[in-house]
Motif scaffolding. Structure first.
Motif, short mmCIF file in Angstrom:
data_model
loop_
_atom_site.label_atom_id
_atom_site.label_comp_id
_atom_site.label_asym_id
_atom_site.label_seq_id
_atom_site.Cartn_x
_atom_site.Cartn_y
_atom_site.Cartn_z
N MET A 1 0.84 -1.20 0.00
CA MET A 1 0.00 0.00 0.00
C MET A 1 0.87 1.25 0.00
N ILE A 2 0.56 2.22 -0.85
CA ILE A 2 1.31 3.45 -0.90
C ILE A 2 0.92 4.33 0.28
N PRO A 3 1.89 4.77 1.10
CA PRO A 3 1.53 5.59 2.26
C PRO A 3 0.98 6.95 1.84
N TYR A 4 0.03 7.47 2.61
CA TYR A 4 -0.57 8.77 2.38
C TYR A 4 -1.13 8.89 0.96
N ALA A 5 -1.84 7.85 0.54
CA ALA A 5 -2.36 7.82 -0.83
C ALA A 5 -3.33 8.95 -1.11
N GLU A 6 -3.95 9.51 -0.06
CA GLU A 6 -4.93 10.57 -0.27
C GLU A 6 -4.29 11.94 -0.45
N LEU A 7 -2.98 12.04 -0.23
CA LEU A 7 -2.29 13.32 -0.34
C LEU A 7 -1.51 13.39 -1.65
N PRO A 8 -1.37 14.58 -2.22
CA PRO A 8 -0.77 14.72 -3.56
C PRO A 8 0.75 14.72 -3.54
N PHE A 9 1.35 13.68 -2.98
CA PHE A 9 2.79 13.57 -2.98
C PHE A 9 3.26 12.90 -4.27
N PRO A 10 4.46 13.22 -4.76
CA PRO A 10 5.00 12.48 -5.90
C PRO A 10 5.22 11.01 -5.51
N ARG A 11 5.03 10.12 -6.46
CA ARG A 11 5.10 8.68 -6.16
C ARG A 11 6.29 8.01 -6.83
N THR A 12 7.37 8.77 -7.05
CA THR A 12 8.57 8.17 -7.62
C THR A 12 9.24 7.29 -6.58
N ASP A 13 10.12 6.42 -7.03
CA ASP A 13 10.84 5.56 -6.10
C ASP A 13 11.63 6.40 -5.09
N ALA A 14 12.28 7.45 -5.57
CA ALA A 14 13.08 8.29 -4.67
C ALA A 14 12.20 8.95 -3.62
N ALA A 15 11.04 9.45 -4.03
CA ALA A 15 10.14 10.12 -3.09
C ALA A 15 9.64 9.15 -2.03
N LEU A 158 -2.55 15.36 8.68
CA LEU A 158 -1.23 15.37 9.30
C LEU A 158 -1.29 16.21 10.57
N PRO A 159 -1.75 15.63 11.68
CA PRO A 159 -1.92 16.40 12.92
C PRO A 159 -0.62 17.08 13.35
N ARG A 160 -0.78 18.22 14.02
CA ARG A 160 0.40 19.00 14.38
C ARG A 160 1.23 18.36 15.49
N LEU A 161 0.60 17.72 16.45
CA LEU A 161 1.32 17.02 17.52
C LEU A 161 2.29 17.96 18.25
#
Length: 229
Positions: A1-15, A158-161
């Motif tokens: 499963m890709i982490p944080y799939a709901e957020l618009p992060f790049p999904r490259t191997d490096a990322a 992403l809660p501030r904590l």
């Protein structure tokens, strides 16, 4: 499963590798701060009319953001200011993954300069937006940059904590153990001074401790009418 799939992060191997690396070494509050830095940095770019992978390399921006506080981890806690320690740790990590040196250099610059907002803003977007995003996550949104309601949605994911408190305590904790990591007039140095009440030397005191005797024979004053260059 890709982490944080709901957020618009790049999904490259490096990322994805950098995401997992940061999650494994950073306190949760600092890790969440790093991811919010990317989301806010991208929003700052959009406010300037910049679009990912059109006007800047989105992978490089993400890498700079997700790794920008790696120096506040045990693995990154070396003998320099935390921003430089983090830049070196990130560069070593990316180089070991096989990333080309010119791309590693951009990430190093983004991390090393993220505390120097005015300087970072004169650099390419992948560097400027790391500093801008980190500032926005610590409340620097005047005049407003983030769209209405955007921060609320980000904080839900992403809660501030208690991010600001955790960052402060980690920086000061490193500096208490290794005072050379917080030199006078640096941001870590100022946080340490506020915590300890330590007095910083004046310009004159610093120079009088040096070898050149620039103040020899001058009266004990910095009055510009008395002391001339």
């Amino acid at each position: 499963m890709i982490p944080y799939a709901e957020l618009p992060f790049p999904r490259t191997d490096a990322a994805l590798n950098a995401l997992r690396f940061a999650a494994g070494i950073e306190a949760p509050a600092i890790f969440n701060h790093s991811l919010r830095t990317y989301l806010y940095g991208r929003a700052a770019g959009e406010r300037r009319g910049l679009r990912p992978d059109r006007d800047y390399d989105d992978e490089l921006l993400f890498l700079g953001c997700v790794l920008h506080d790696a120096g506040l981890s045990d693995e990154g806690n070396g003998d320099q200011r935390f921003d430089l320690d983090g830049a070196d740790l990130a560069a070593n990590f990316l180089t070991e993954m096989g990333m080309p040196a010119d791309r590693v250099e951009v990430v190093w610059d983004a991390i090393a300069l993220h505390l120097c907002f005015d300087l970072a803003q004169r650099k390419r977007p992948e560097i400027a937006l790391v500093s801008a995003g980190a500032g926005l996550d610590l409340g620097d949104d005047d005049p407003p940059v983030l769209p209405p309601g955007y921060a609320d949605r980000v904080h839900t994911a992403l809660p501030r904590l208690h991010a600001a408190a955790v960052l402060h305590d980690t920086i000061v904790g490193q500096a208490r153990a290794k005072p050379h990591k917080a030199p006078p007039f640096s941001m870590p140095g100022e946080l340490l001074r506020q915590q300890t009440g330590q007095r910083w030397p004046t310009w004159r005191e610093l120079n009088e401790a040096g070898p050149w005797n620039d103040y020899a024979g001058l009266p004990p004053t910095t009055d510009p009418d008395t002391v001339r260059d």
